[in-house]
Design an enzyme around this catalytic site. Structure first.
Site: not given
Ligand code: TRH
Length: 361
Positions: A15, A263-265
């Site tokens: 989010d 989603e984002d990754s």
């Molecule tokens: O953390 P997530 O599993 O988030 C999830 C999903 O978005 C899902 O769809 C949603 O419904 C739920 O949250 C509530 O995975 P996501 O979306 O990849 O988000 C991780 C974020 O963290 C992404 O912007 C990348 C960032 N990140 C960093 O910036 N540095 C890091 O070291 C890591 C591990 C991640």
């Protein structure tokens, strides 16, 4: 233009991650963005330096500090991320601004990313507001997506230029990782049912492999299976700290294979153009199975990559996880690069959002 983005953190980091990335993209064009977020803690590592043009504001219990309200601060575009219901005081101010100056302003409901067909049907539809201070206004659904008929994907204008000058050896050295040419694999996951199988296959690989384990759930899942942190055989582990979003990109660019989640990754893995596997955010009724298959269809995933995803995501009856051999990895890499090339030819999400808002205003 003035943009207000409302974000409620449900769990994990997606989010905040998506909203921060959108805020940055809008501010990159010189606009003023306020990101209202109920839990900004992850931004401390995701975006430690902030971003010119973006102010991060607390949003708790719908109480808004009076200094953030006032005629001159009403947003031109009000974005609620994932149907989170913006603070009534800001909605009231938004509605009042429309009445006052007669100028059209736009209320956007930014939805979750999916490759399912309904996205093209629902993208851009109107949703009338029947209650609360926004009564009588319309919201518009804005669906991110992978095709021209959707809202697209977030992508920075300088992404390809940054990738072109990225030096993986130098970056790894900066991280203090003594890299000797071993295969590098990012692990950003929840608790994949096939993790034990992956670890043992990597340990038995014919070439050295280093698993770059991100902190939090992925690290805990690996530790549960390998308490010493030293799996042995061909496999070694680098335990990573949380890093800012730009550095997370660098990690994905530096690795030969990326396990991503949420989603984002996933989007970042697509931009990285390396072979990858996605652990989709699980839903109770297994609705995520259909969502994953829609994505694999769009990706034109070869059968082995499709099966790998099914097993990685715990589908019943999926064949055992099979870590690909070198030709397999190369073919999954081609799939990823073809997808990336197609996406790069299309406008990014912020550009499409601006066009959409211009049409509606
Ligand atoms: O953390 P997530 O599993 O988030 C999830 C999903 O978005 C899902 O769809 C949603 O419904 C739920 O949250 C509530 O995975 P996501 O979306 O990849 O988000 C991780 C974020 O963290 C992404 O912007 C990348 C960032 N990140 C960093 O910036 N540095 C890091 O070291 C890591 C591990 C991640």
């Amino acid at each position: 233009m003035r943009w207000d983005i409302f974000c409620k953190v449900i769990d994990n980091h997606g989010d905040a991650g998506v909203c921060w990335r959108l805020a940055r993209a809008l501010a990159a064009d010189g606009d003023a963005v306020r990101l209202w977020i109920d839990d900004a803690s992850a931004l401390a590592w995701m975006a430690p330096e902030g971003c010119a043009g973006v102010s991060v504001l607390p949003w708790r219990g719908d109480e808004i500090a009076p200094e953030h309200l006032g005629a001159e601060t009403a947003p031109d575009v009000l974005i609620e991320a994932f149907g989170c219901d913006p603070a009534p005081a800001v909605v009231a101010q938004f509605a009042e601004a429309i009445r006052r100056d007669g100028r059209k302003r736009c209320w956007i409901n930014l939805e979750y990313l999916s490759a399912e067909p309904y996205v093209e049907r629902l993208h851009g539809l109107t949703s009338p507001v029947f209650r609360g201070p926004g009564e009588g206004l319309n919201k518009y659904f804005f669906y991110p997506g992978f095709t021209a008929a959707t809202g697209g994907l977030l992508r920075e204008a300088d992404l390809s230029a940054r990738q072109a000058v990225f030096d993986r050896g130098a970056w790894l050295a900066e991280q203090g990782i003594a890299w000797q040419g071993e295969r590098l694999v990012t692990l950003f996951s929840y608790e994949p049912p096939a993790l034990a199988s992956l670890l043992s296959q990597l340990a038995a690989a014919t070439e050295p492999v280093r698993l770059m384990v991100t902190p939090g759930r992925a690290a805990a899942a690996v530790r549960a299976l390998c308490p010493t942190g030293e799996p042995g055989g061909s496999l070694s582990i680098a335990w990573l700290p949380h890093v800012p979003q730009e550095e997370f990109d660098h990690l994905l660019w530096a690795c030969d294979f990326n396990f991503v989640r949420g989603e984002d990754s996933l989007v970042r893995a697509l931009w990285a153009g390396k072979p990858f596997a996605w652990q989709i955010y699980p839903q109770d009724d297994d609705a995520h199975h259909e969502k994953l298959n829609a994505f694999l269809d769009w990706l034109q995933a070869p059968p082995a990559l499709r099966q790998f995803h099914h097993r990685w995501n715990g589908f019943a009856n999926a064949p055992e996880l099979q870590w690909p051999d070198a030709p397999g990895l190369a073919s999954w890499g081609e799939t990823a690069r073809a997808a990336r090339a197609g996406l790069l030819a299309e406008p990014d999400l912020a550009t499409r959002l601006r066009r959409f808002v211009a049409q509606k205003s």
